[in-house]
Design an enzyme around this catalytic site. Structure first.
Site, short mmCIF file in Angstrom:
data_model
loop_
_atom_site.label_atom_id
_atom_site.label_comp_id
_atom_site.label_asym_id
_atom_site.label_seq_id
_atom_site.Cartn_x
_atom_site.Cartn_y
_atom_site.Cartn_z
N ASN A 13 -46.95 1.99 -7.08
CA ASN A 13 -47.05 1.60 -5.37
C ASN A 13 -47.77 0.46 -5.29
O ASN A 13 -49.11 0.88 -5.71
CB ASN A 13 -47.22 2.44 -4.25
CG ASN A 13 -45.87 3.94 -4.09
OD1 ASN A 13 -44.87 3.93 -5.03
ND2 ASN A 13 -46.24 4.76 -3.02
N GLY A 14 -47.47 -0.48 -4.40
CA GLY A 14 -48.11 -2.04 -4.34
C GLY A 14 -47.78 -2.74 -4.80
O GLY A 14 -46.42 -2.94 -5.82
N HIS A 62 -34.53 -23.52 29.54
CA HIS A 62 -34.68 -24.18 27.76
C HIS A 62 -34.59 -24.43 26.88
O HIS A 62 -35.18 -24.95 25.61
CB HIS A 62 -36.36 -24.45 28.13
CG HIS A 62 -37.01 -24.18 30.44
ND1 HIS A 62 -37.85 -26.05 30.08
CD2 HIS A 62 -37.39 -23.30 30.11
CE1 HIS A 62 -38.28 -25.54 31.44
NE2 HIS A 62 -37.83 -24.14 31.82
N ARG A 107 -38.56 6.80 4.39
CA ARG A 107 -39.45 5.46 3.45
C ARG A 107 -38.55 4.29 3.51
O ARG A 107 -39.02 3.20 3.27
CB ARG A 107 -41.01 5.84 2.95
CG ARG A 107 -41.94 6.55 3.40
CD ARG A 107 -42.39 7.40 2.16
NE ARG A 107 -43.28 5.86 1.94
CZ ARG A 107 -45.04 6.05 2.51
NH1 ARG A 107 -45.21 7.11 2.99
NH2 ARG A 107 -45.84 5.34 2.17
N LYS A 122 -34.89 -3.31 17.96
CA LYS A 122 -33.86 -2.38 17.62
C LYS A 122 -32.47 -2.71 17.46
O LYS A 122 -31.98 -1.55 15.99
CB LYS A 122 -33.87 -1.01 18.42
CG LYS A 122 -35.93 -0.23 19.00
CD LYS A 122 -35.87 0.69 18.46
CE LYS A 122 -37.07 -0.20 17.09
NZ LYS A 122 -38.36 0.04 16.88
N GLU A 175 -32.46 -4.21 13.79
CA GLU A 175 -32.24 -3.74 12.57
C GLU A 175 -31.70 -2.42 12.32
O GLU A 175 -31.76 -2.05 11.15
CB GLU A 175 -34.29 -3.46 12.28
CG GLU A 175 -34.57 -2.69 13.30
CD GLU A 175 -36.04 -1.72 13.68
OE1 GLU A 175 -35.96 -1.73 12.57
OE2 GLU A 175 -36.98 -1.16 14.57
N TRP A 202 -38.67 0.45 -3.45
CA TRP A 202 -38.27 -0.50 -2.73
C TRP A 202 -38.70 -1.83 -3.47
O TRP A 202 -40.07 -2.00 -3.50
CB TRP A 202 -39.11 -0.43 -1.66
CG TRP A 202 -38.63 -1.33 0.12
CD1 TRP A 202 -37.70 -0.82 0.42
CD2 TRP A 202 -39.46 -2.31 0.18
NE1 TRP A 202 -37.32 -1.74 1.11
CE2 TRP A 202 -37.90 -2.96 1.04
CE3 TRP A 202 -40.01 -3.10 -0.33
CZ2 TRP A 202 -38.53 -3.59 1.88
CZ3 TRP A 202 -40.56 -4.45 0.55
CH2 TRP A 202 -39.81 -4.46 1.86
N GLU A 241 -38.58 -6.17 21.84
CA GLU A 241 -38.75 -4.47 20.97
C GLU A 241 -36.75 -3.94 21.29
O GLU A 241 -36.33 -3.04 19.79
CB GLU A 241 -39.12 -3.41 22.23
CG GLU A 241 -39.67 -2.07 21.25
CD GLU A 241 -39.71 -1.67 19.83
OE1 GLU A 241 -40.11 -3.10 19.28
OE2 GLU A 241 -38.91 -0.71 18.98
N LYS A 282 -40.31 2.34 5.31
CA LYS A 282 -40.70 2.89 6.98
C LYS A 282 -42.40 3.13 6.16
O LYS A 282 -42.45 2.76 4.54
CB LYS A 282 -40.66 4.16 6.92
CG LYS A 282 -41.60 4.54 7.38
CD LYS A 282 -40.94 5.00 9.48
CE LYS A 282 -41.57 5.03 10.44
NZ LYS A 282 -41.25 4.51 11.64
N CYS A 311 -42.42 2.55 -1.57
CA CYS A 311 -42.36 3.16 -2.67
C CYS A 311 -42.87 4.48 -2.34
O CYS A 311 -43.85 4.60 -1.59
CB CYS A 311 -43.41 2.07 -3.59
SG CYS A 311 -42.36 1.08 -4.23
C1 F6R Z 1 -39.52 -1.73 14.08
C2 F6R Z 1 -40.85 -0.99 12.84
C3 F6R Z 1 -41.81 -1.64 11.79
C4 F6R Z 1 -43.32 -1.52 11.86
C5 F6R Z 1 -43.89 -2.13 11.89
C6 F6R Z 1 -45.92 -1.51 11.82
O1 F6R Z 1 -39.38 -0.86 14.03
O2 F6R Z 1 -41.05 0.51 12.83
O3 F6R Z 1 -41.52 -3.12 12.83
O4 F6R Z 1 -43.77 -0.94 13.65
O5 F6R Z 1 -43.30 -2.70 10.23
O6 F6R Z 1 -45.42 -0.71 11.06
P1 F6R Z 1 -47.11 0.59 11.67
O7 F6R Z 1 -47.22 0.64 12.96
O8 F6R Z 1 -47.04 1.79 10.75
O9 F6R Z 1 -48.07 -0.48 11.10
#
Ligand code: F6R
Length: 605
Positions: A99-100, A501, A27, A482, A485, A74, A478, A600, A2
């Site tokens: 927000n929250g 296994h 975000r 990527k 997502e 969001w 990772e 984000k 949000c």
């Molecule tokens: C994946 C991604 C998320 C963040 C996670 C933590 O591409 O960006 O998995 O890494 O939400 O976010 P931060 O680093 O802002 O605490």
């Protein structure tokens, strides 16, 4: 996640608020809205589409006003519908964005319904609007201050009232909120980025603060209601941040910014010294006998990678925990443990809660690796290293990850030095590798055309496996994250030795298996694991160091990495995985920068 923008000015505030919402789009959100106080009444426009659609609606209705609040939502409580979109009203009098999450919303809702309030949404937010209305006696600040004492959970709010058309009140507890100071105008926003181009004079509110803004005044109060002077900072880092330049997406731009992001993160590095992490770092690090790393998602994988460095270079025991698990787990504290949080945003709710939980358990020594110098994480940790990745807009983290790794490598070296495990020759060699790192990263980025050729193949699959061993196992994790997502392909990562296994059962000629193959001590073991895959018909896509002698052949596709980069190899090996995910998503036509369901900066639990 949000976003909030609010403005009180002598001009029409609609353009400022729409621009602010656009800047917050990265975000992630699923609905948006705006409310204005105009000619003695409240007007509102909301949309379950993009901000551009909201803009059309607002322009079509010729909405304007000198006082307004706007929001990107969001969804948490209630589906992403127009009724659930913010701003929420209480009658014709109060409008609010939030927000929250309000944890005690059910109790408050029942109480307010008993008083006759009728709810028009399923959100936890609407209770705040009605609660403020129920407490309103002609002074919005007082009503907000008494309402927030009833709220449990995390919130940042901006509130306006029809009866006070030149005033806005905000409050924060657990979610960020800033005040923008202009010439005879003031603004509220959940992120200073929303106000870029409008004002660069920003006040970061602290936990428990309420703020009362009008054209010429800005009064801030702490949790006890006492006037609380807060520093006005000039924030100018955001110029040009929302421009794509020659790139198609922010994710691609940010992948290609990595050489610069890493060199900025290393800027001014003259040697390995504890002060890199803050003035008081030496005594804290000297007393540290073990490390607990707390983080989420990609940042967690940076932590897993760092465990390998710290244990092998500094010989210090390291535990890495997913913050959302740690905060609720019955764990055993250790007084001399250093708690290290890793976070791009510095506002991730679970990581902040995990840090506070560790502190409640008596572990007061804390250090954060963070990309936002003004964030709650930096404020709450004794020591910090600010990665200088610059603003990351793409939801999928890329340059934040590689700069986190760079900072964590430095931390490993600092601890090694304090523990007498870094000779001057070793230090000089590491410094040389670090200085050359941006150039090495640029050479890997030049592999993009070869990766584009693979992406076409990947886009036709619904599953993929990623294999790595040792310090490259977190890099495989990772890479899989990527891919899933942004391309929505189901991907899983395993340490290659684990295949037999269980996961080997998944391998058929339909399964692409991405393999990270650095020339390290585990290479021969990895080659055997690759044979296990080939024997079941699996298609291997291998990123191999040039000196591994792994050749392309039937069922084995190889891209050669330009150079073997020793201990820093994970930073290079993650880059082709980012590019593979990006180009696969491009072929599949997904919304790369704003993948579905994701946000984000995850500021709610
Ligand atoms: C994946 C991604 C998320 C963040 C996670 C933590 O591409 O960006 O998995 O890494 O939400 O976010 P931060 O680093 O802002 O605490």
């Amino acid at each position: 996640m949000c976003g909030i923008v609010g403005a009180v000015a002598k001009r029409n505030v609609v353009p400022v608020m729409l621009e602010g919402l656009k800047r917050l789009e990265y975000r992630g959100y699923d609905s948006c809205g705006i409310a204005l106080c105009t000619e003695g009444h409240l007007e509102r426009s909301r949309s379950t589409s993009r901000v551009a659609e909201l803009e059309k609606q607002v322009n079509g209705r010729h909405l304007s006003g000198f006082l307004g609040i706007a929001h990107t939502r969001w969804a948490t409580h209630g589906a992403p519908t127009t009724d659930n979109a913010h701003p929420h009203f209480s009658g014709e009098r109060i409008a609010l964005v939030h927000n929250g999450i309000i944890e005690n919303h059910a109790v408050l809702r029942a109480e307010l319904e008993a008083k006759g309030y009728v709810f028009s949404s399923q959100t936890d937010t609407e209770v705040i609007a009605h609660l403020i209305d129920s407490l309103y006696q002609g002074d919005l600040l007082k009503a907000v201050q008494s309402a927030v004492t009833r709220l449990r959970g995390a919130f940042a709010i901006a509130v306006i009232c029809r009866d006070e058309p030149q005033r806005m009140v905000g409050a924060r507890q657990g979610s960020p909120l800033v005040v923008g100071i202009g010439e005879n105008e003031h603004f509220l926003a959940s992120d200073a980025l929303a106000l870029a181009g409008t004002t660069d004079r920003i006040v970061y509110l602290e936990e428990g603060d309420t703020v009362d803004i009008s054209l010429n005044d800005c009064h801030i109060y702490d949790a006890q209601g006492r006037p609380a002077p807060r520093e006005v900072r000039v924030v100018s880092v955001y110029a040009g941040v929302s421009e794509l330049g020659p790139y198609r997406h922010f994710m691609q731009k940010e992948i290609f910014e990595q050489p610069r992001a890493i060199s900025d993160t290393l800027q001014g590095l003259a040697g390995i010294s504890p002060e890199l992490f803050g003035d008081g770092a030496l005594p804290i690090l000297q007393q540290t006998d073990s490390i607990l790393i707390l983080a989420c998602g990609t940042s967690y994988y940076a932590g897993l990678t760092a465990k390998y460095w710290m244990e092998s270079i500094a010989r210090i025991p390291v535990e890495v925990e997913i913050a959302s698990e740690y905060r609720y787990r019955d764990s055993v504290p250790s007084p001399n443990r250093l708690v290290v949080t890793i976070s791009q945003s510095g506002e991730t709710a679970d990581t902040l809660a995990a840090l506070r939980h560790a502190r409640d358990l008596g572990m007061n020594r804390s250090l954060t690796i963070c990309n936002v110098a003004t964030s709650a994480m930096v404020r709450e940790c004794a020591l910090s290293y600010i990665t200088r990745a610059g603003v990351e807009i793409g939801v999928a983290s890329t340059k934040a990850f590689t700069t986190q790794l760079t900072a964590l490598f430095l931390l490993s070296l600092v601890i090694a030095k304090i523990r007498g495990r870094l000779t001057p020759e070793q230090e000089a060699a590491h410094m040389k590798s670090l200085r050359h790192l941006p150039v090495a990263v640029s050479a890997v980025l030049a592999l993009e055309p070869q990766i584009i050729a693979w992406a076409e193949d990947f886009s036709r699959h619904n599953d993929a496996l990623f294999l790595g061993r040792g310090i490259h196992y977190p890099i495989a994790l990772e890479g899989a994250l990527k891919l899933k997502e942004i391309s929505y392909i189901h991907a899983e990562a395993y340490p290659a030795g684990e295949l037999k296994h269980g996961p080997l059962a998944l391998v058929t000629d339909k399964m692409p298996v991405v393999t990270i193959a650095p020339n390290d001590d585990l290479l021969e073991k990895l080659k055997s694991n690759m044979q296990e895959v080939r024997a079941r018909g699996g298609q291997l896509y291998v990123f191999a160091d040039s000196d591994t002698r792994i050749m392309s052949q039937e069922g084995i596709h190889v891209i050669r990495m330009p150079e073997n980069y020793g201990q820093l190899s994970p930073i290079l090996h993650v880059i082709p995985l980012q590019l593979l995910a990006y180009h696969t998503a491009l072929v599949r036509g997904t919304d790369v920068d704003k993948p579905r369901n994701l946000a984000k900066s995850v500021t709610v639990e």
